[in-house]
Design a protein around this motif. Sequence first.
Motif, PDB file in Angstrom:
ATOM      1  N   GLY A 199     -63.979 -13.178  80.067  1.00 53.47           N
ATOM      2  CA  GLY A 199     -64.503 -11.892  80.492  1.00 53.47           C
ATOM      3  C   GLY A 199     -65.192 -11.158  79.352  1.00 53.47           C
ATOM      4  N   ALA A 200     -64.568 -11.166  78.177  1.00 53.47           N
ATOM      5  CA  ALA A 200     -65.147 -10.477  77.029  1.00 53.47           C
ATOM      6  C   ALA A 200     -66.444 -11.139  76.589  1.00 53.47           C
ATOM      7  N   GLN A 201     -66.489 -12.473  76.631  1.00 51.93           N
ATOM      8  CA  GLN A 201     -67.712 -13.187  76.260  1.00 51.93           C
ATOM      9  C   GLN A 201     -68.838 -12.919  77.256  1.00 51.93           C
TER      10      GLN A 201
ATOM     11  N   VAL B 101     -66.657   8.102  83.495  1.00 57.43           N
ATOM     12  CA  VAL B 101     -67.580   7.479  84.448  1.00 57.43           C
ATOM     13  C   VAL B 101     -67.207   6.022  84.697  1.00 57.43           C
ATOM     14  N   ILE B 102     -67.004   5.260  83.629  1.00 59.38           N
ATOM     15  CA  ILE B 102     -66.661   3.834  83.776  1.00 59.38           C
ATOM     16  C   ILE B 102     -65.330   3.672  84.498  1.00 59.38           C
ATOM     17  N   SER B 103     -64.375   4.492  84.174  1.00 58.17           N
ATOM     18  CA  SER B 103     -63.048   4.396  84.797  1.00 58.17           C
ATOM     19  C   SER B 103     -63.108   4.623  86.300  1.00 58.17           C
ATOM     20  N   ALA B 104     -64.051   5.453  86.740  1.00 56.27           N
ATOM     21  CA  ALA B 104     -64.163   5.776  88.164  1.00 56.27           C
ATOM     22  C   ALA B 104     -65.074   4.816  88.925  1.00 56.27           C
TER      23      ALA B 104
ATOM     24  N   LEU C 200     -65.671  -6.462  85.220  1.00 54.22           N
ATOM     25  CA  LEU C 200     -65.235  -6.544  83.824  1.00 54.22           C
ATOM     26  C   LEU C 200     -64.756  -5.192  83.282  1.00 54.22           C
ATOM     27  N   LYS C 201     -64.285  -4.334  84.163  1.00 54.98           N
ATOM     28  CA  LYS C 201     -63.890  -2.976  83.752  1.00 54.98           C
ATOM     29  C   LYS C 201     -62.848  -2.987  82.639  1.00 54.98           C
TER      30      LYS C 201
ATOM     31  N   ILE D   7     -64.372  -3.861  79.349  1.00 53.90           N
ATOM     32  CA  ILE D   7     -65.231  -2.770  78.887  1.00 53.90           C
ATOM     33  C   ILE D   7     -64.396  -1.647  78.284  1.00 53.90           C
ATOM     34  N   LEU D   8     -63.374  -1.208  78.991  1.00 58.58           N
ATOM     35  CA  LEU D   8     -62.570  -0.075  78.526  1.00 58.58           C
ATOM     36  C   LEU D   8     -61.807  -0.404  77.248  1.00 58.58           C
ATOM     37  N   LYS D   9     -61.379  -1.660  77.094  1.00 57.07           N
ATOM     38  CA  LYS D   9     -60.664  -2.054  75.883  1.00 57.07           C
ATOM     39  C   LYS D   9     -61.525  -1.907  74.636  1.00 57.07           C
ATOM     40  N   GLN D  10     -62.828  -2.111  74.777  1.00 52.75           N
ATOM     41  CA  GLN D  10     -63.728  -2.108  73.626  1.00 52.75           C
ATOM     42  C   GLN D  10     -64.762  -0.972  73.692  1.00 52.75           C
TER      43      GLN D  10
END
Length: 226
Positions: A91-93, A197-200, A205-206, A209-212
């Motif tokens: 997912g991260a890649q 915004v991203i959280s909602a 790959l949420k 995304i949020l981890k980084q």
Amino acid sequence: MLENLSIKHPYLYGLQQDHLIDVDGILLESQTATAFVNMANAASNDGINISICSGFRDFNQQLNIWNNKASGKRPVLDINSQAIDIAKLSGAQLMRAILQWSALPGASRHHWGTDIDVYDVNNVSKANLQLITDEYSEHGPCSDLYQWLKQNSAKFGFEHPYQTGKSGVSSEPWHISYRPVSDTYLKAFDINDFNTVISAADIHLKNDILKQLNQLVENYVYRIAF
């Protein structure tokens, strides 16, 4: 609804478009629109017919691009514009691979109406345009346009934010930004509001995304060529 989130400047994340005007079917920030018309007129005098293939994109449009790439419905390209087999990626890649060419929803400069993708309509049609580096390099249909932009666009306030070795995003010779306004918008970009915004959002790959998120914003939002 994302439009109802409690954030300071929704237009920075593609959630509002009240600041935009229509220029031949393309939505642009008003000062950007005036500057573009002036630049296009000057280029026309030199035999270059600058046309816009992409201006404002709202959050949902960018979200569709992202989710289609993350789900394999749309190709993900490497630095050489060759398709990647995403089945082999974590997912991260996959997230990093998409970010080579496509911004995160909410983090695209196209949300602002200050950034545009341009081509020379005298030499290539919009239908045939691929927006790949070869089209803007020597002997490409938009080579003369790119050389003209490098020499003249700054006179009208436009510069290339994505350049090799100077930006997190891969070099995009077709992408120019109206700095007098986009610099102001970049300073107003708020990572906490972006997190909201991203959280909602219903985005692939949420979790990755949020981890980084802090690192992603630093590299792909703030790291530009000027």
